[in-house]
Design a protein around this motif. Structure first.
Motif, mmCIF file in Angstrom:
data_model
loop_
_atom_site.group_PDB
_atom_site.id
_atom_site.type_symbol
_atom_site.label_atom_id
_atom_site.label_comp_id
_atom_site.label_asym_id
_atom_site.label_seq_id
_atom_site.Cartn_x
_atom_site.Cartn_y
_atom_site.Cartn_z
ATOM 1 N N THR A 1 -22.168 -12.840 7.286
ATOM 2 C CA THR A 1 -21.399 -11.801 7.270
ATOM 3 C C THR A 1 -20.217 -11.949 8.176
ATOM 4 O O THR A 1 -20.460 -12.284 9.168
ATOM 5 N N CYS A 2 -19.065 -11.527 7.655
ATOM 6 C CA CYS A 2 -17.762 -11.319 8.839
ATOM 7 C C CYS A 2 -17.948 -9.866 9.419
ATOM 8 O O CYS A 2 -17.871 -8.903 8.415
ATOM 9 N N VAL A 3 -17.870 -9.882 10.584
ATOM 10 C CA VAL A 3 -17.925 -8.612 11.478
ATOM 11 C C VAL A 3 -16.485 -8.705 12.212
ATOM 12 O O VAL A 3 -16.185 -9.547 12.925
ATOM 13 N N PHE A 4 -15.796 -7.645 12.019
ATOM 14 C CA PHE A 4 -14.576 -7.505 12.994
ATOM 15 C C PHE A 4 -15.095 -6.512 14.246
ATOM 16 O O PHE A 4 -15.505 -5.452 13.877
ATOM 17 N N LEU A 5 -14.556 -7.014 15.241
ATOM 18 C CA LEU A 5 -14.926 -6.401 16.540
ATOM 19 C C LEU A 5 -13.443 -5.947 17.274
ATOM 20 O O LEU A 5 -12.820 -7.075 17.484
ATOM 21 N N ASN A 6 -13.237 -4.802 17.359
ATOM 22 C CA ASN A 6 -12.022 -4.421 18.340
ATOM 23 C C ASN A 6 -12.580 -4.010 19.607
ATOM 24 O O ASN A 6 -13.350 -3.250 19.873
ATOM 25 N N SER A 7 -12.014 -4.684 20.541
ATOM 26 C CA SER A 7 -12.329 -4.395 22.142
ATOM 27 C C SER A 7 -11.161 -4.978 22.934
ATOM 28 O O SER A 7 -10.465 -5.819 22.736
ATOM 29 N N HIS A 8 -11.264 -4.241 24.073
ATOM 30 C CA HIS A 8 -10.450 -4.638 24.975
ATOM 31 C C HIS A 8 -11.081 -5.339 26.306
ATOM 32 O O HIS A 8 -10.599 -5.960 27.129
ATOM 33 N N LEU A 9 -12.466 -5.579 25.985
ATOM 34 C CA LEU A 9 -13.243 -6.395 26.820
ATOM 35 C C LEU A 9 -13.484 -7.760 26.396
ATOM 36 O O LEU A 9 -14.448 -8.369 25.783
ATOM 37 N N LEU A 10 -12.423 -8.486 26.979
ATOM 38 C CA LEU A 10 -12.131 -9.760 26.401
ATOM 39 C C LEU A 10 -13.579 -10.662 26.789
ATOM 40 O O LEU A 10 -13.609 -11.807 26.085
ATOM 41 N N SER A 11 -14.264 -10.478 27.981
ATOM 42 C CA SER A 11 -15.273 -11.307 28.265
ATOM 43 C C SER A 11 -16.290 -11.189 27.269
ATOM 44 O O SER A 11 -17.099 -12.078 26.897
ATOM 45 N N GLU A 12 -16.358 -9.800 26.766
ATOM 46 C CA GLU A 12 -17.560 -9.674 25.546
ATOM 47 C C GLU A 12 -17.097 -10.380 24.455
ATOM 48 O O GLU A 12 -18.023 -10.783 23.718
ATOM 49 N N ILE A 13 -15.834 -10.275 23.998
ATOM 50 C CA ILE A 13 -15.375 -11.178 22.902
ATOM 51 C C ILE A 13 -15.792 -12.470 22.929
ATOM 52 O O ILE A 13 -16.152 -13.104 21.816
ATOM 53 N N GLU A 14 -15.433 -13.270 24.258
ATOM 54 C CA GLU A 14 -15.719 -14.710 24.472
ATOM 55 C C GLU A 14 -16.894 -14.938 23.979
ATOM 56 O O GLU A 14 -17.539 -15.969 23.488
ATOM 57 N N VAL A 15 -18.318 -14.027 24.329
ATOM 58 C CA VAL A 15 -19.588 -14.354 24.224
ATOM 59 C C VAL A 15 -19.958 -14.007 22.779
ATOM 60 O O VAL A 15 -21.204 -14.331 22.475
ATOM 61 N N THR A 16 -19.179 -13.114 22.167
ATOM 62 C CA THR A 16 -19.606 -12.565 20.967
ATOM 63 C C THR A 16 -19.117 -13.293 19.832
ATOM 64 O O THR A 16 -19.927 -13.336 18.632
ATOM 65 N N CYS A 17 -17.845 -13.390 19.638
ATOM 66 C CA CYS A 17 -17.003 -13.688 18.506
ATOM 67 C C CYS A 17 -16.743 -15.376 18.525
ATOM 68 O O CYS A 17 -16.770 -16.132 19.484
ATOM 69 N N ASP A 18 -16.580 -15.750 17.006
ATOM 70 C CA ASP A 18 -16.296 -17.037 16.683
ATOM 71 C C ASP A 18 -14.466 -17.254 17.076
ATOM 72 O O ASP A 18 -14.062 -18.334 17.117
ATOM 73 N N ARG A 19 -13.915 -16.170 16.414
ATOM 74 C CA ARG A 19 -12.328 -16.313 16.312
ATOM 75 C C ARG A 19 -11.870 -14.978 17.179
ATOM 76 O O ARG A 19 -12.409 -13.842 17.108
ATOM 77 N N VAL A 20 -10.575 -14.973 17.531
ATOM 78 C CA VAL A 20 -10.076 -14.114 17.971
ATOM 79 C C VAL A 20 -8.457 -13.968 17.291
ATOM 80 O O VAL A 20 -7.893 -14.867 16.950
ATOM 81 N N ALA A 21 -8.033 -12.730 17.406
ATOM 82 C CA ALA A 21 -6.655 -12.557 16.653
ATOM 83 C C ALA A 21 -5.929 -11.599 17.911
ATOM 84 O O ALA A 21 -6.529 -10.589 18.207
ATOM 85 N N PHE A 22 -4.833 -12.094 18.523
ATOM 86 C CA PHE A 22 -4.197 -11.117 19.344
ATOM 87 C C PHE A 22 -3.155 -10.543 18.452
ATOM 88 O O PHE A 22 -2.300 -10.882 17.678
ATOM 89 N N ILE A 23 -3.093 -9.072 18.926
ATOM 90 C CA ILE A 23 -1.976 -8.474 18.169
ATOM 91 C C ILE A 23 -1.112 -7.783 19.050
ATOM 92 O O ILE A 23 -1.347 -7.115 20.079
ATOM 93 N N SER A 24 0.051 -7.658 18.555
ATOM 94 C CA SER A 24 1.200 -7.056 19.457
ATOM 95 C C SER A 24 2.184 -6.144 18.564
ATOM 96 O O SER A 24 2.606 -6.771 17.565
ATOM 97 N N HIS A 25 2.318 -4.996 18.967
ATOM 98 C CA HIS A 25 2.931 -4.191 18.183
ATOM 99 C C HIS A 25 2.721 -4.219 16.573
ATOM 100 O O HIS A 25 3.429 -3.998 15.788
ATOM 101 N N GLY A 26 1.341 -4.219 16.398
ATOM 102 C CA GLY A 26 0.693 -4.346 14.893
ATOM 103 C C GLY A 26 0.835 -5.287 14.333
ATOM 104 O O GLY A 26 0.712 -5.534 13.044
ATOM 105 N N GLU A 27 1.288 -6.476 14.970
ATOM 106 C CA GLU A 27 1.654 -7.886 14.122
ATOM 107 C C GLU A 27 0.477 -8.631 14.914
ATOM 108 O O GLU A 27 0.450 -8.996 16.072
ATOM 109 N N VAL A 28 -0.116 -9.822 13.989
ATOM 110 C CA VAL A 28 -0.940 -10.727 14.643
ATOM 111 C C VAL A 28 0.026 -11.735 15.177
ATOM 112 O O VAL A 28 0.847 -12.298 14.502
ATOM 113 N N ILE A 29 -0.071 -12.156 16.405
ATOM 114 C CA ILE A 29 0.699 -12.999 17.020
ATOM 115 C C ILE A 29 0.055 -14.514 17.345
ATOM 116 O O ILE A 29 0.751 -15.394 17.554
#
Length: 147
Positions: free
Chosen positions: A27-55
């Motif tokens: 299952t693909c889970v989308f996790l939105n968080s500003h806790l980047l240390s949590e993202i590092e230990v939980t997720c496989d991939r990350v997308a950085f978004i700036s002004h609504g655009e994936v950069i």
């Protein structure tokens, strides 16, 4: 002073466990968080978004095997010798007896050391620093966060 209930202290671990189980099931889970240390230990991939655009899209496994910032304490290093490090590194900066660079990988460190010693440089210290997801985010999006 009262302590929070036990369930609140372990809630983050419970959520991580649920996400990992879902991932194992495909299952693909989308996790939105500003806790980047949590993202590092939980997720496989990350997308950085700036002004609504994936950069930037990043496979987090690449964070462990990718570039590494290195600070070296050296003596006798010339600018010409420092520029010879380009096969193994980029962003090479020499100030006084401190050399900072971004090595292409951790495996390049012995080659960098060997090159410097073979060119008469005294190497007193090599201090690698792995780039955190937070540092990469700031480098990519900027300090404002691009919200």
């Amino acid at each position: 002073m009262s302590r929070p209930p036990a369930w609140t202290r372990s809630a983050a671990f419970l959520v991580r466990d649920i996400i990992r189980e879902l991932r194992k099931e495909g299952t693909c889970v989308f996790l939105n968080s500003h806790l980047l240390s949590e993202i590092e230990v939980t997720c496989d991939r990350v997308a950085f978004i700036s002004h609504g655009e994936v950069i930037k899209l990043l496979d987090l496994a690449a964070l462990d095997t990718g570039q590494i910032t290195v600070t070296l304490r050296v003596a006798g290093l010339t600018v010409e010798t420092a520029s010879g490090l380009s096969p193994w590194a980029e962003a090479i900066h020499l100030e006084d007896n401190c050399l900072t660079l971004t090595a292409h990988s951790e495996e390049a460190l012995p080659e960098i050391n060997r090159f410097l010693v073979n060119h008469g440089v005294a190497v007193y210290e090599i201090a690698p620093k792995h780039v955190s997801l937070e540092e990469l985010f700031i480098e990519t999006v900027g300090k404002e966060g691009g919200l």
